[in-house]
Structures are given as structure tokens and as C-alpha cells.
Design an enzyme around this catalytic site. Structure first.
Site, mmCIF file in Angstrom:
data_model
loop_
_atom_site.group_PDB
_atom_site.id
_atom_site.type_symbol
_atom_site.label_atom_id
_atom_site.label_comp_id
_atom_site.label_asym_id
_atom_site.label_seq_id
_atom_site.Cartn_x
_atom_site.Cartn_y
_atom_site.Cartn_z
ATOM 1 C CG HIS A 9 26.481 68.103 116.962
ATOM 2 N ND1 HIS A 9 26.333 69.274 116.275
ATOM 3 C CD2 HIS A 9 26.811 68.447 118.229
ATOM 4 C CE1 HIS A 9 26.568 70.285 117.091
ATOM 5 N NE2 HIS A 9 26.864 69.808 118.282
ATOM 6 C CD GLU A 51 23.045 69.516 117.981
ATOM 7 O OE1 GLU A 51 23.327 68.798 118.954
ATOM 8 O OE2 GLU A 51 23.430 70.696 117.884
HETATM 9 C C1 BG6 Z 1 25.774 71.324 120.999
HETATM 10 C C2 BG6 Z 1 25.776 71.570 122.475
HETATM 11 O O1 BG6 Z 1 25.094 70.147 120.693
HETATM 12 O O2 BG6 Z 1 27.127 71.226 120.549
HETATM 13 C C3 BG6 Z 1 26.560 72.826 122.767
HETATM 14 O O3 BG6 Z 1 24.444 71.682 122.961
HETATM 15 C C4 BG6 Z 1 27.954 72.743 122.194
HETATM 16 O O4 BG6 Z 1 26.598 73.052 124.160
HETATM 17 C C5 BG6 Z 1 27.846 72.407 120.718
HETATM 18 O O5 BG6 Z 1 28.622 73.959 122.383
HETATM 19 C C6 BG6 Z 1 29.205 72.261 120.018
HETATM 20 O O6 BG6 Z 1 30.005 71.376 120.699
HETATM 21 P P1 BG6 Z 1 31.478 71.093 120.246
HETATM 22 O O7 BG6 Z 1 32.081 70.180 121.274
HETATM 23 O O8 BG6 Z 1 31.400 70.440 118.898
HETATM 24 O O9 BG6 Z 1 32.165 72.428 120.184
#
Ligand code: BG6
Length: 291
Positions: free
Chosen positions: A162, A266
Site C-alpha cells: 500500500h 499500490e
Molecule cells: C486503499 C483502498 O487501498 O486503501 C481504499 O482501496 C481505502 O478503499 C484505503 O480507503 C485506505 O485504507 P485504510 O484502511 O488504510 O484507511
């Protein structure tokens, strides 16, 4: 170098101690990994930070770190059995190999987790996850191994890095390599579309899962107006995310005014799960390169 200290760059540090591992290649080129989630929290190339970490990120050893490169496994998105995006980003990893200089001058380190009571309570499978990082002059390499160490059960999982890139203004970034790809638009109730643009730009709340993307993407106008090349192997999907104004306000550990300064691109295996037979392994890798 394996140091105990507080999390990187947080203005909101909680009491729980965190540990970080630093890969130092010289010339102010470093990579810092927080063992909480094996989250890469900094990647500096000649002293220039490449990753975005929110000023409001929480380093309490519980919450996922808002920025850098959280490790998403075994679930992408919401999960009936545990936290959103799985447990790998919120549990403490082990150092399998402390940073070591390779003959090339590059620095390598390895991290791992295996199933324990906590992971078994959400996902009742014996597994081993290994994460190898190599810091090169202008590149960061990631090699991931997922092992089904069980004898009987097959399991399935999602995997995703991510990655929050730091950018001066997201509106000026262009992402290549998405034209013609089908994507799920999570901002439009998961409707599916096909990308027509030769380069993708972000000018609004964006949350898209592009499927069967090519091995390479280039993002323009990252820090110092340079380009970032992403190369990925065994990661068929590419997620593009920016919360924009309203969502940014809703996310507690994200500053209201920070959305122009990040873009998440990502590499993942998320549209379809990886199915892993007992006694077998899955490997995926990614290379980030400052151009
Ligand atoms: C992204 C998702 O990868 O991560 C989103 O596609 C999500 O839907 C985002 O809102 C952030 O996620 P988190 O759990 O770190 O707030």
C-alpha cells in the site's frame, strides 16, 4: 543497524515503544522499516524523502501507520474476521536478517512473520511470510514469499504493498500503463469501467482497483519533479487511491490539508485471491526506481 526508538516523523507519538530498522547505503540514501507491520516509513534517495507519512500518523504499535508502505495481507479491504486490510500491517514482525552490505554496495534486510495465536484467531492457517528489501542507489526492491506450511489445508489470500508516494501536488501527477485496463471504482459502489486515458490523473476522490495491469507504471512529478518507475511481478492489480477533501476530513490520522501531497499507487494481488496448496509457496516482487 537495528535501533529502538520512536516512530518516524510523528507529531502524535503514543507511549508504546516501536522499533525501527535502518538500511543505510551512504550518500544520505536510507530506508527505514518500522517493525510494526514491517511498514516502510521512510525511503530517502540523496536525502530526498520519496514516501508520504501523515503528520497525524499514530505510532502506538496498534493502529496501522498512515503512510509509507503498509503491508496488506491476507485481506484487502474490509474483513469479517479481522481488521480492514488484514493483520500483517498491525502486528510486529521479526528481523530475519539485519541490514547487511552486499558485494554490490547495496543493503539487504529480511523480515518475517509466522502464524501465532493472534493470527489464528482471525485466519486459522499455518503460514510463513517473508519480506526481503534491498536498497540500491536509486531503487528499492521488495521480494515477498508466502508459504503454506500446513499439511492439509489450502488457503487463499490477498497481498498488496500500500505505497504512499510523496508528491508536491497530486493534480500534476500522471500515471502510465493503465489504458485499456478494467477497473472497479470503489467511489461508485464498485461499478466496473474501462480506462480510456493513456495517462491517469487524479483530480477528485479516487479509489480504483485496476485489473491485469502491465508490469510497469511510471508516475510523473513526484518529489523534485522527477519520475518514479514501478515494476511489479506476480502482482496483477494496481490500486490508485487519494481520499481528497471530504474523506481526508473523515480519516482521523490524516491531515485535512495533506491530500495534495500524496498518491497511493499500490501493486497487489487483490481482484482474485491467491490460492495456495499445502506445502507450496507464492512469490511476488516490486522495484521502485527514482528516474
Ligand atoms: C486503499 C483502498 O487501498 O486503501 C481504499 O482501496 C481505502 O478503499 C484505503 O480507503 C485506505 O485504507 P485504510 O484502511 O488504510 O484507511
Amino acid at each position: 543497524m537495528y535501533s529502538s526508538g520512536s516512530g518516524s516523523g510523528s507529531s502524535n507519538m503514543a507511549a508504546a515503544p516501536t522499533s525501527v530498522v535502518v538500511l543505510d547505503r551512504g550518500n544520505n540514501t536510507t530506508c527505514t522499516i518500522n517493525l510494526h507491520g514491517a511498514t516502510v516509513v521512510s525511503w530517502r534517495v540523496n536525502n530526498q524523502e520519496q514516501l508520504f507519512v501523515s503528520k497525524q500518523a499514530v505510532f502506538d504499535g496498534k493502529k496501522a501507520i498512515r503512510g509509507g508502505i503498509p503491508f496488506v495481507f491476507p485481506q484487502f479491504g474490509s474483513w469479517n474476521y479481522g481488521p480492514q486490510h488484514g493483520f500483517a500491517r498491525v502486528i510486529r514482525w521479526h528481523v530475519e536478517k539485519s541490514p547487511e552490505r552486499l558485494p554490490s554496495g547495496d543493503i539487504e534486510a529480511m523480515f518475517c512473520i509466522v502464524d501465532n495465536e493472534v493470527t489464528r484467531s482471525m485466519w486459522n492457517f499455518p503460514f510463513r511470510l517473508s519480506y526481503r528489501l534491498i536498497l540500491r542507489e536509486k531503487e528499492l526492491h521488495f521480494n515477498i514469499g508466502v508459504y503454506n506450511v500446513g499439511k492439509e489445508a489450502t488457503f487463499s489470500f490477498n497481498l498488496l504493498l500500500h505505497t504512499y508516494f510523496k508528491v508536491p501536488d497530486v493534480r500534476r501527477c500522471q500515471i502510465t500503463g493503465l489504458q485499456g485496463c478494467t477497473f472497479v471504482d470503489k467511489t461508485r459502489d464498485g461499478a466496473m469501467y474501462q480506462e480510456v486515458r493513456d495517462v491517469v490523473t487524479v483530480n477528485e476522490y479516487t479509489d480504483r482497483v485496476y485489473q491485469n495491469t502491465p508490469q510497469e507504471h511510471i508516475i510523473t512529478n513526484v518529489v523534485s519533479n522527477r519520475k518514479m518507475r514501478i515494476q511489479k511481478y506476480n502482482f496483477p492489480d494496481t490500486v490508485v487511491w487519494n481520499p481528497w477533501v471530504e474523506k481526508a476530513r473523515e480519516i482521523q490520522d490524516f491531515g485535512d490539508d495533506e491530500y495534495p501531497n500524496m498518491i497511493c499507487v499500490e501493486a497487489g494481488h487483490v481482484s482474485a485471491p491467491v490460492i495456495l496448496l499445502p506445502g507450496t509457496a507464492f512469490e511476488a516482487s516490486e522495484i521502485l526506481q527514482v528516474m
